[in-house]
Write a protein that holds these residues in place. Structure first.
Motif, PDB file in Angstrom:
ATOM      1  N   ILE A 156     -77.981  25.505 -66.017  1.00 34.03           N
ATOM      2  CA  ILE A 156     -77.662  24.085 -66.009  1.00 34.03           C
ATOM      3  C   ILE A 156     -77.359  23.596 -64.602  1.00 34.03           C
ATOM      4  CG2 ILE A 156     -75.988  22.368 -66.785  1.00 34.03           C
ATOM      5  CD1 ILE A 156     -75.753  23.982 -69.371  1.00 34.03           C
ATOM      6  N   VAL A 157     -76.543  24.341 -63.879  1.00 37.16           N
ATOM      7  CA  VAL A 157     -76.112  23.912 -62.549  1.00 37.16           C
ATOM      8  C   VAL A 157     -77.304  23.717 -61.628  1.00 37.16           C
ATOM      9  CG1 VAL A 157     -74.827  24.571 -60.491  1.00 37.16           C
ATOM     10  CG2 VAL A 157     -73.816  24.913 -62.755  1.00 37.16           C
ATOM     11  N   LYS A 158     -78.225  24.671 -61.609  1.00 37.66           N
ATOM     12  CA  LYS A 158     -79.389  24.578 -60.718  1.00 37.66           C
ATOM     13  C   LYS A 158     -80.285  23.405 -61.099  1.00 37.66           C
ATOM     14  CE  LYS A 158     -79.711  29.372 -59.137  1.00 37.66           C
ATOM     15  NZ  LYS A 158     -80.546  30.599 -59.120  1.00 37.66           N
ATOM     16  N   ASP A 159     -80.460  23.190 -62.393  1.00 37.39           N
ATOM     17  CA  ASP A 159     -81.289  22.065 -62.827  1.00 37.39           C
ATOM     18  C   ASP A 159     -80.714  20.744 -62.335  1.00 37.39           C
ATOM     19  OD1 ASP A 159     -82.891  23.839 -64.083  1.00 37.39           O
ATOM     20  OD2 ASP A 159     -82.451  23.204 -66.127  1.00 37.39           O
ATOM     21  N   ARG A 160     -79.415  20.580 -62.479  1.00 37.72           N
ATOM     22  CA  ARG A 160     -78.789  19.313 -62.129  1.00 37.72           C
ATOM     23  C   ARG A 160     -78.651  19.138 -60.616  1.00 37.72           C
ATOM     24  NH1 ARG A 160     -74.127  19.014 -66.894  1.00 37.72           N
ATOM     25  NH2 ARG A 160     -75.596  18.882 -68.631  1.00 37.72           N
ATOM     26  N   GLU A 161     -78.585  20.233 -59.890  1.00 40.22           N
ATOM     27  CA  GLU A 161     -78.543  20.131 -58.432  1.00 40.22           C
ATOM     28  C   GLU A 161     -79.889  19.675 -57.876  1.00 40.22           C
ATOM     29  OE1 GLU A 161     -77.308  23.932 -57.046  1.00 40.22           O
ATOM     30  OE2 GLU A 161     -75.158  23.477 -57.189  1.00 40.22           O
ATOM     31  N   MET A 162     -80.951  20.071 -58.542  1.00 38.54           N
ATOM     32  CA  MET A 162     -82.290  19.706 -58.080  1.00 38.54           C
ATOM     33  C   MET A 162     -82.517  18.204 -58.225  1.00 38.54           C
ATOM     34  SD  MET A 162     -85.964  21.204 -59.394  1.00 38.54           S
ATOM     35  CE  MET A 162     -85.396  22.889 -59.184  1.00 38.54           C
ATOM     36  N   ALA A 192     -84.179  21.106-102.129  1.00 36.55           N
ATOM     37  CA  ALA A 192     -84.453  19.843-102.819  1.00 36.55           C
ATOM     38  C   ALA A 192     -85.396  18.958-102.023  1.00 36.55           C
ATOM     39  CB  ALA A 192     -83.142  19.114-103.085  1.00 36.55           C
ATOM     40  N   LEU A 193     -85.515  19.205-100.727  1.00 34.00           N
ATOM     41  CA  LEU A 193     -86.396  18.418 -99.862  1.00 34.00           C
ATOM     42  C   LEU A 193     -87.765  19.063 -99.675  1.00 34.00           C
ATOM     43  CD1 LEU A 193     -83.866  17.443 -97.048  1.00 34.00           C
ATOM     44  CD2 LEU A 193     -84.487  16.136 -99.081  1.00 34.00           C
ATOM     45  N   GLY A 194     -87.991  20.194-100.337  1.00 32.16           N
ATOM     46  CA  GLY A 194     -89.223  20.951-100.127  1.00 32.16           C
ATOM     47  C   GLY A 194     -88.930  22.206 -99.326  1.00 32.16           C
ATOM     48  N   ARG A 195     -89.973  22.861 -98.863  1.00 37.58           N
ATOM     49  CA  ARG A 195     -89.800  24.101 -98.114  1.00 37.58           C
ATOM     50  C   ARG A 195     -89.293  23.789 -96.703  1.00 37.58           C
ATOM     51  NH1 ARG A 195     -90.410  29.127 -99.022  1.00 37.58           N
ATOM     52  NH2 ARG A 195     -90.746  30.632 -97.356  1.00 37.58           N
ATOM     53  N   LEU A 196     -88.234  24.493 -96.316  1.00 37.05           N
ATOM     54  CA  LEU A 196     -87.626  24.260 -95.009  1.00 37.05           C
ATOM     55  C   LEU A 196     -88.304  25.102 -93.939  1.00 37.05           C
ATOM     56  CD1 LEU A 196     -83.875  24.143 -96.097  1.00 37.05           C
ATOM     57  CD2 LEU A 196     -85.490  22.245 -95.800  1.00 37.05           C
ATOM     58  N   ALA A 197     -88.266  24.611 -92.717  1.00 32.03           N
ATOM     59  CA  ALA A 197     -89.092  25.169 -91.646  1.00 32.03           C
ATOM     60  C   ALA A 197     -88.500  26.388 -90.957  1.00 32.03           C
ATOM     61  CB  ALA A 197     -89.358  24.092 -90.589  1.00 32.03           C
ATOM     62  N   GLY A 198     -87.176  26.585 -91.055  1.00 28.37           N
ATOM     63  CA  GLY A 198     -86.582  27.637 -90.232  1.00 28.37           C
ATOM     64  C   GLY A 198     -86.727  27.290 -88.760  1.00 28.37           C
ATOM     65  N   HIS A 199     -87.148  28.281 -87.958  1.00 30.06           N
ATOM     66  CA  HIS A 199     -87.340  28.081 -86.520  1.00 30.06           C
ATOM     67  C   HIS A 199     -86.067  27.611 -85.818  1.00 30.06           C
ATOM     68  CE1 HIS A 199     -91.535  28.484 -87.716  1.00 30.06           C
ATOM     69  NE2 HIS A 199     -91.816  28.735 -86.446  1.00 30.06           N
ATOM     70  N   SER A 200     -84.953  28.231 -86.196  1.00 31.93           N
ATOM     71  CA  SER A 200     -83.711  28.037 -85.456  1.00 31.93           C
ATOM     72  C   SER A 200     -83.884  28.658 -84.080  1.00 31.93           C
ATOM     73  CB  SER A 200     -82.548  28.699 -86.193  1.00 31.93           C
ATOM     74  OG  SER A 200     -82.419  28.165 -87.505  1.00 31.93           O
ATOM     75  N   CYS A 201     -83.260  28.049 -83.061  1.00 31.40           N
ATOM     76  CA  CYS A 201     -83.551  28.495 -81.706  1.00 31.40           C
ATOM     77  C   CYS A 201     -82.476  28.053 -80.717  1.00 31.40           C
ATOM     78  CB  CYS A 201     -84.912  27.958 -81.249  1.00 31.40           C
ATOM     79  SG  CYS A 201     -85.080  26.157 -81.376  1.00 31.40           S
ATOM     80  N   LEU A 202     -82.548  28.626 -79.525  1.00 34.22           N
ATOM     81  CA  LEU A 202     -81.748  28.200 -78.381  1.00 34.22           C
ATOM     82  C   LEU A 202     -82.712  27.854 -77.264  1.00 34.22           C
ATOM     83  CD1 LEU A 202     -79.000  27.853 -76.927  1.00 34.22           C
ATOM     84  CD2 LEU A 202     -79.212  30.252 -76.208  1.00 34.22           C
ATOM     85  N   ILE A 203     -82.611  26.622 -76.764  1.00 27.03           N
ATOM     86  CA  ILE A 203     -83.511  26.131 -75.723  1.00 27.03           C
ATOM     87  C   ILE A 203     -82.687  25.785 -74.490  1.00 27.03           C
ATOM     88  CG2 ILE A 203     -85.177  24.334 -75.108  1.00 27.03           C
ATOM     89  CD1 ILE A 203     -85.840  24.109 -78.070  1.00 27.03           C
ATOM     90  N   THR A 204     -83.192  26.161 -73.318  1.00 19.32           N
ATOM     91  CA  THR A 204     -82.479  25.892 -72.077  1.00 19.32           C
ATOM     92  C   THR A 204     -82.758  24.475 -71.588  1.00 19.32           C
ATOM     93  OG1 THR A 204     -84.213  26.521 -70.503  1.00 19.32           O
ATOM     94  CG2 THR A 204     -82.896  28.308 -71.452  1.00 19.32           C
ATOM     95  N   SER A 205     -82.000  24.065 -70.576  1.00 22.12           N
ATOM     96  CA  SER A 205     -82.177  22.739 -69.999  1.00 22.12           C
ATOM     97  C   SER A 205     -83.533  22.589 -69.322  1.00 22.12           C
ATOM     98  CB  SER A 205     -81.063  22.466 -68.979  1.00 22.12           C
ATOM     99  OG  SER A 205     -80.995  23.519 -68.025  1.00 22.12           O
ATOM    100  N   TRP A 206     -84.216  23.686 -69.061  1.00 19.72           N
ATOM    101  CA  TRP A 206     -85.550  23.653 -68.461  1.00 19.72           C
ATOM    102  C   TRP A 206     -86.635  23.622 -69.535  1.00 19.72           C
ATOM    103  CZ3 TRP A 206     -86.060  22.138 -63.749  1.00 19.72           C
ATOM    104  CH2 TRP A 206     -87.268  22.302 -63.063  1.00 19.72           C
TER     105      TRP A 206
END
Length: 259
Positions: free
Chosen positions: A238-244, A201-215
């Motif tokens: 996650i741990v290494k990113d937050r330790e930095m 109903a909003l038009g064509r949907l984009a898809g592009h579902s994904c998983l993105i890391t903290s980096w």
């Protein structure tokens, strides 16, 4: 933080309850214990004229998904039409093997150009974290993605991953990808995003579902076609990113919210 597999089911908008069956069959053939996410209002979509019917059908779907979670050991999630005291909400549900159906969040930022505010009532609270296997999960729905305050407010609970489901249009695909990556980087956690695909109903949907890391790296992505993908979260990401360094809170500014 323990290991958790997370995945997306990038589907078109379902016009019949039975259309979820092939997707559940595929999940049941996979290993148990995965958190699978469906798009925003994946049953009925933004079909405002038939809102009463979709709210009733959503109750039926809740029963189906609750039984499926209990039988297979998987967790399912997605937003559905939710009627409460003659008001309608766009509510994100989790269906768990041990706790049944859980309402975890009703969408706060309604999309005015899509007339959501004329048919839905905004939620009244920021979501509390859902904790599974020691992993803390935060939530947002579609247009919420444009408001970093919602994510920053949830940072007080130290989430390891945000789940975002949507019916985001193809016309604004660059916004979708850019904002998802920004939310992951600025909050130093994973973002799992499940968008609808095909016509709506909003038009064509984009898809592009994904998983993105903290980096800000993309672990997986589905383009515009229907499909399923999953991956395991990695604690060290996650741990290494937050330790930095920790950039989730500024020492100079205080976040103030109305809710």
């Amino acid at each position: 933080m323990e290991t958790l597999s997370v995945g997306v089911c990038q589907t078109p908008v379902f016009n019949k309850l039975e259309e979820i069956s092939p997707w559940l069959d595929k999940i049941s053939n996979d290993s148990p214990g995965t958190l699978w996410i469906f798009p925003e209002l994946f049953l009925g979509g933004f079909d405002y004229e038939n809102k009463e019917a979709w709210a009733e059908k959503s109750l039926e779907l809740q029963e189906v998904m609750t039984r499926f979670a209990a039988d297979t050991g998987n967790i399912l999630g997605g937003s559905l039409w939710d009627r409460q005291d003659e008001k309608y909400y766009n509510t994100f549900y989790l269906f768990t093997p041990d706790r049944g159906a859980l309402k975890v969040y009703s969408k706060l930022h309604l999309f005015l150009p899509g007339k959501e505010n004329q048919y839905f009532t905004a939620g009244s609270a920021c979501p509390d974290p859902f904790v599974h296997h020691g992993i803390k999960i935060g939530f947002a729905i579609c247009h919420d993605l444009r408001y970093p305050e919602l994510f920053l407010h949830q940072q007080g609970n130290e989430p390891d991953i945000f789940i975002v489901n949507a019916q985001w249009p193809l016309a604004r695909i660059e916004h979708w990808l850019t904002l998802l990556r920004a939310r992951a980087i600025e909050n130093q956690c994973y973002v799992l995003a499940c968008n609808g695909m095909g016509n709506s109903a909003l038009g064509r949907l984009a898809g592009h579902s994904c998983l993105i890391t903290s980096w800000g790296r993309t672990r997986f992505i589905i383009n515009e076609e229907p499909g399923m993908k999953k991956a395991e979260l990695e604690e060290e990401v996650i741990v290494k990113d937050r330790e930095m360094f920790d950039s989730r809170r500024s020492p100079f500014f205080e976040l103030r919210l109305k809710i």
